[in-house]
Design an enzyme around this catalytic site. Structure first.
Site, mmCIF file in Angstrom:
data_model
loop_
_atom_site.group_PDB
_atom_site.id
_atom_site.type_symbol
_atom_site.label_atom_id
_atom_site.label_comp_id
_atom_site.label_asym_id
_atom_site.label_seq_id
_atom_site.Cartn_x
_atom_site.Cartn_y
_atom_site.Cartn_z
ATOM 1 N N GLY A 125 48.974 39.463 41.336
ATOM 2 C CA GLY A 125 48.417 38.980 42.597
ATOM 3 C C GLY A 125 48.642 37.484 42.717
ATOM 4 O O GLY A 125 49.574 36.918 42.135
ATOM 5 N N ILE A 126 47.736 36.850 43.459
ATOM 6 C CA ILE A 126 47.875 35.411 43.661
ATOM 7 C C ILE A 126 46.680 34.703 43.044
ATOM 8 O O ILE A 126 45.635 35.313 42.856
ATOM 9 C CB ILE A 126 47.977 35.093 45.173
ATOM 10 C CG1 ILE A 126 48.423 33.658 45.378
ATOM 11 C CG2 ILE A 126 46.676 35.387 45.903
ATOM 12 C CD1 ILE A 126 48.937 33.400 46.761
ATOM 13 N N GLY A 127 46.836 33.425 42.696
ATOM 14 C CA GLY A 127 45.688 32.647 42.227
ATOM 15 C C GLY A 127 45.823 32.215 40.788
ATOM 16 O O GLY A 127 46.873 32.356 40.150
ATOM 17 N N ALA A 128 44.713 31.682 40.270
ATOM 18 C CA ALA A 128 44.729 31.060 38.950
ATOM 19 C C ALA A 128 45.055 32.062 37.841
ATOM 20 O O ALA A 128 45.777 31.726 36.893
ATOM 21 C CB ALA A 128 43.376 30.405 38.685
ATOM 22 N N GLU A 172 53.398 43.781 44.821
ATOM 23 C CA GLU A 172 53.020 43.571 46.212
ATOM 24 C C GLU A 172 53.564 42.218 46.698
ATOM 25 O O GLU A 172 54.131 42.081 47.750
ATOM 26 C CB GLU A 172 51.504 43.586 46.209
ATOM 27 C CG GLU A 172 50.826 43.354 47.481
ATOM 28 C CD GLU A 172 49.338 43.653 47.276
ATOM 29 O OE1 GLU A 172 49.010 44.700 46.692
ATOM 30 O OE2 GLU A 172 48.523 42.842 47.707
ATOM 31 N N GLY A 192 46.016 45.788 47.575
ATOM 32 C CA GLY A 192 46.857 46.707 46.806
ATOM 33 C C GLY A 192 46.318 47.017 45.428
ATOM 34 O O GLY A 192 47.002 47.629 44.604
HETATM 35 N N1 COA Z 1 29.048 36.519 42.415
HETATM 36 C C1 COA Z 1 28.988 35.734 43.517
HETATM 37 N N2 COA Z 1 30.084 35.134 44.064
HETATM 38 C C2 COA Z 1 31.254 35.353 43.455
HETATM 39 C C3 COA Z 1 31.391 36.142 42.312
HETATM 40 C C4 COA Z 1 30.229 36.732 41.787
HETATM 41 N N3 COA Z 1 30.261 37.511 40.712
HETATM 42 N N4 COA Z 1 32.685 36.159 41.937
HETATM 43 C C5 COA Z 1 33.359 35.425 42.833
HETATM 44 N N5 COA Z 1 32.488 34.924 43.756
HETATM 45 C C6 COA Z 1 32.821 34.067 44.899
HETATM 46 C C7 COA Z 1 33.416 32.732 44.519
HETATM 47 O O1 COA Z 1 32.410 31.751 44.320
HETATM 48 C C8 COA Z 1 34.281 32.432 45.730
HETATM 49 O O2 COA Z 1 33.451 31.966 46.760
HETATM 50 P P1 COA Z 1 34.020 30.889 47.849
HETATM 51 O O3 COA Z 1 35.200 31.555 48.509
HETATM 52 O O4 COA Z 1 32.850 30.691 48.759
HETATM 53 O O5 COA Z 1 34.410 29.688 47.051
HETATM 54 C C9 COA Z 1 34.793 33.806 46.160
HETATM 55 O O6 COA Z 1 33.856 34.736 45.630
HETATM 56 C C10 COA Z 1 36.175 34.152 45.621
HETATM 57 O O7 COA Z 1 36.138 34.024 44.216
HETATM 58 P P2 COA Z 1 37.328 33.351 43.399
HETATM 59 O O8 COA Z 1 36.967 33.379 41.965
HETATM 60 O O9 COA Z 1 37.685 32.026 44.006
HETATM 61 O O10 COA Z 1 38.435 34.394 43.717
HETATM 62 P P3 COA Z 1 39.992 34.502 43.689
HETATM 63 O O11 COA Z 1 40.603 33.617 44.716
HETATM 64 O O12 COA Z 1 40.511 34.436 42.296
HETATM 65 O O13 COA Z 1 40.067 36.020 44.224
HETATM 66 C C11 COA Z 1 39.282 38.261 44.455
HETATM 67 C C12 COA Z 1 39.404 37.036 43.548
HETATM 68 C C13 COA Z 1 38.701 39.366 43.659
HETATM 69 C C14 COA Z 1 38.371 37.937 45.649
HETATM 70 C C15 COA Z 1 40.727 38.618 44.977
HETATM 71 O O14 COA Z 1 41.554 38.843 43.873
HETATM 72 C C16 COA Z 1 40.737 39.849 45.877
HETATM 73 O O15 COA Z 1 40.498 39.738 47.057
HETATM 74 N N6 COA Z 1 41.028 41.026 45.306
HETATM 75 C C17 COA Z 1 41.064 42.301 46.047
HETATM 76 C C18 COA Z 1 42.442 42.637 46.545
HETATM 77 C C19 COA Z 1 43.469 42.744 45.435
HETATM 78 O O16 COA Z 1 43.185 42.819 44.268
HETATM 79 N N7 COA Z 1 44.742 42.744 45.849
HETATM 80 C C20 COA Z 1 45.869 42.859 44.954
HETATM 81 C C21 COA Z 1 46.481 41.569 44.600
HETATM 82 S S1 COA Z 1 47.295 40.673 45.912
#
Ligand code: COA
Length: 438
Positions: free
Chosen positions: A215-218, A238, A336
């Site tokens: 996926g994307i991100g850290a 994806e 995905g």
């Molecule tokens: N409790 C409360 N808040 C939480 C949390 C928890 N356990 N875990 C994460 N959050 C909050 C973060 O604080 C952040 O809030 P903000 O946007 O207000 O700053 C937000 O949720 C996103 O968390 P972050 O750790 O920055 O997420 P990320 O950018 O690494 O994305 C997912 C993580 C899970 C949201 C993302 O991977 C996703 O949407 N996945 C579903 C779709 C998928 O997996 N697609 C396939 C890959 S492309």
């Protein structure tokens, strides 16, 4: 009529182009970087002309103004995913969310479950054959282009020319709005010690010759940073971003051992920086395919040594994974994730692995930490990946294996990889939850 003449005759301003949208229409935005921000802005600027226009898309990188309460008489947002700019409208109750597996979106469009009146899309200028390359998106955008009654295209000369199923004929496009501006850039994430440790654990599960979905991100970036010593990796994902380009240049991603589409990096959309878009431009190694191919679990399953790596919000003691909500608040979508988790489980060679990786705690805006491993998902949270689908769960403290494990074993393994500050509390919750000593 010659396609060049059609192009010239249909060239217009964004304000003129959006006049083709009628009240009551559903406008679908092409996905992510292929979204036309110029057309979206023009639609909102001319809002007085519309009543009850429904706007649908997955990832948006725009301002999402159509989803604001002050525009609700004109527009309704019906998202198949939510992004930071559209989350508020769902929270406030005037936007809608539709749960859907990414690979099923084209099918829903074909069947009219998601009917498309108008598609807004960004394309490259037409090639010598009169075909406009969408470049950064094939996913549902191509099916929407086939099903839409009207296609409005922003023609940006900075869109890369990428091979695969991502071309729309000039004749099929009803309006061309010429622009020239850099594409949206998603900068590589900052990798700290937590992400680095997660990356190392994930890398330990990846054998030479594996095909990856990231996926994307850290977390994906941190995993890629640990793959420098691997050999003959492939991509069937994806999406992919800049980190893959670096490893391609080092010879790590040569795609030579892929069992499907050998020698090709297969993706359904691209999101990175100019470095990625330049890499993909006229590059025969990169191939864009629709999401009902790339993410279809039956297609994913044909990849040998498939490893998919995705992130999540919370995991409960049973291995139920929430990746899209915080309690009742929808923050993204299914995307995905399940497509690949199931595809990995179905792999023909039986060697597929589905990894869900996350830091053990989430640091809230006020600095407090909360454990992402919990006895119960937050009230109202959706289960994205079910406990039967869950496979490997990784934090900076290690790897927990879910397949074939009892509920007690799952919970114990998860507590072992929870943040040390929360382990004692989690052990107490284990006793309460299962009515047995830890
Ligand atoms: N409790 C409360 N808040 C939480 C949390 C928890 N356990 N875990 C994460 N959050 C909050 C973060 O604080 C952040 O809030 P903000 O946007 O207000 O700053 C937000 O949720 C996103 O968390 P972050 O750790 O920055 O997420 P990320 O950018 O690494 O994305 C997912 C993580 C899970 C949201 C993302 O991977 C996703 O949407 N996945 C579903 C779709 C998928 O997996 N697609 C396939 C890959 S492309």
């Amino acid at each position: 009529m010659d396609w060049k003449q059609i192009y010239e005759e249909r060239k217009m301003s964004a304000d003129e182009a959006v006049k083709k949208v009628k009240s009551g229409d559903r406008v679908v935005f092409a996905h992510a970087v292929a979204e036309s921000l110029v057309l979206a802005d023009a639609l909102v600027a001319n809002k007085e002309n519309y009543k009850n226009v429904t706007i649908s898309h997955m990832v948006t990188l725009g301002k999402g103004e159509y989803s604001l309460p002050e525009n609700k008489e004109h527009f309704t947002f019906e998202g198949w995913f939510t992004s930071p700019s559209t989350r508020k409208s769902l929270e406030q109750g005037h936007g809608e969310f539709v749960p859907v597996f990414f690979h099923e979106v084209p099918k829903y469009i074909r069947k009219g479950i998601f009917h498309v009146d108008v598609l807004f899309v960004t394309v490259a200028p037409p090639d010598e054959n009169g075909k406009c390359c969408v470049g950064v998106s094939s996913d549902y955008t191509m099916q929407a282009a086939k099903s839409a009654k009207i296609i409005l295209a922003e023609v940006n000369d900075q869109v890369p020319y990428v091979y695969g199923d991502c071309f729309i004929d000039v004749e099929d496009i009803d309006a061309f709005v010429e622009t020239s501006h850099p594409l949206f850039e998603s900068k590589p994430a900052k990798i700290g010690p937590v992400e680095e440790a997660i990356g190392k654990h994930c890398a330990s599960l990846i054998e030479d010759g594996s095909t990856l979905q990231l996926g994307i991100g850290a977390i994906p970036d941190a995993v890629l940073a640990q793959l420098g010593d691997k050999k003959h990796l492939g991509i069937h994902s994806e999406m992919f971003s800049d980190g893959v380009v670096d490893l391609y240049e080092k010879g790590v991603f040569d795609c030579s051992e892929k069992s499907l589409n050998k020698g090709k990096m297969i993706a359904t959309f691209l999101m990175g920086t100019k470095k990625l878009y330049d890499f993909a431009d006229h590059n025969p190694i990169v191939e864009m395919r629709p999401v009902d191919y790339v993410n279809n679990p039956e297609v994913v399953a044909q990849n040998s040594k498939l490893v998919c790596i995705n992130a999540c919000v919370q995991v409960d003691f049973m291995g139920q994974i929430c990746s899209e909500c915080i309690g009742t608040k929808q923050i993204s979508g299914v995307g995905g994730q399940v497509d690949f988790v199931r595809g990995a489980a179905m792999t023909h060679d039986g060697l597929g692995k589905a990894i869900i990786a996350m830091p053990s705690v989430n640091v809230m805006k006020d600095g407090t930490k909360i454990s992402k491993i919990v006895p119960y998902l937050d009230h109202g949270a959706a289960v994205t990946t079910s406990r039967c689908d869950a496979d490997y769960i990784v934090t900076e403290y290690g790897i927990a294996e879910m397949k074939g494990r009892t509920l007690h074993d799952r919970a114990r393994q998860l507590i072992d990889i929870a943040h040390p500050d929360f382990r004692e509390e989690l052990k107490e919750q284990f006793k309460e939850r299962f009515n047995i000593p830890y």
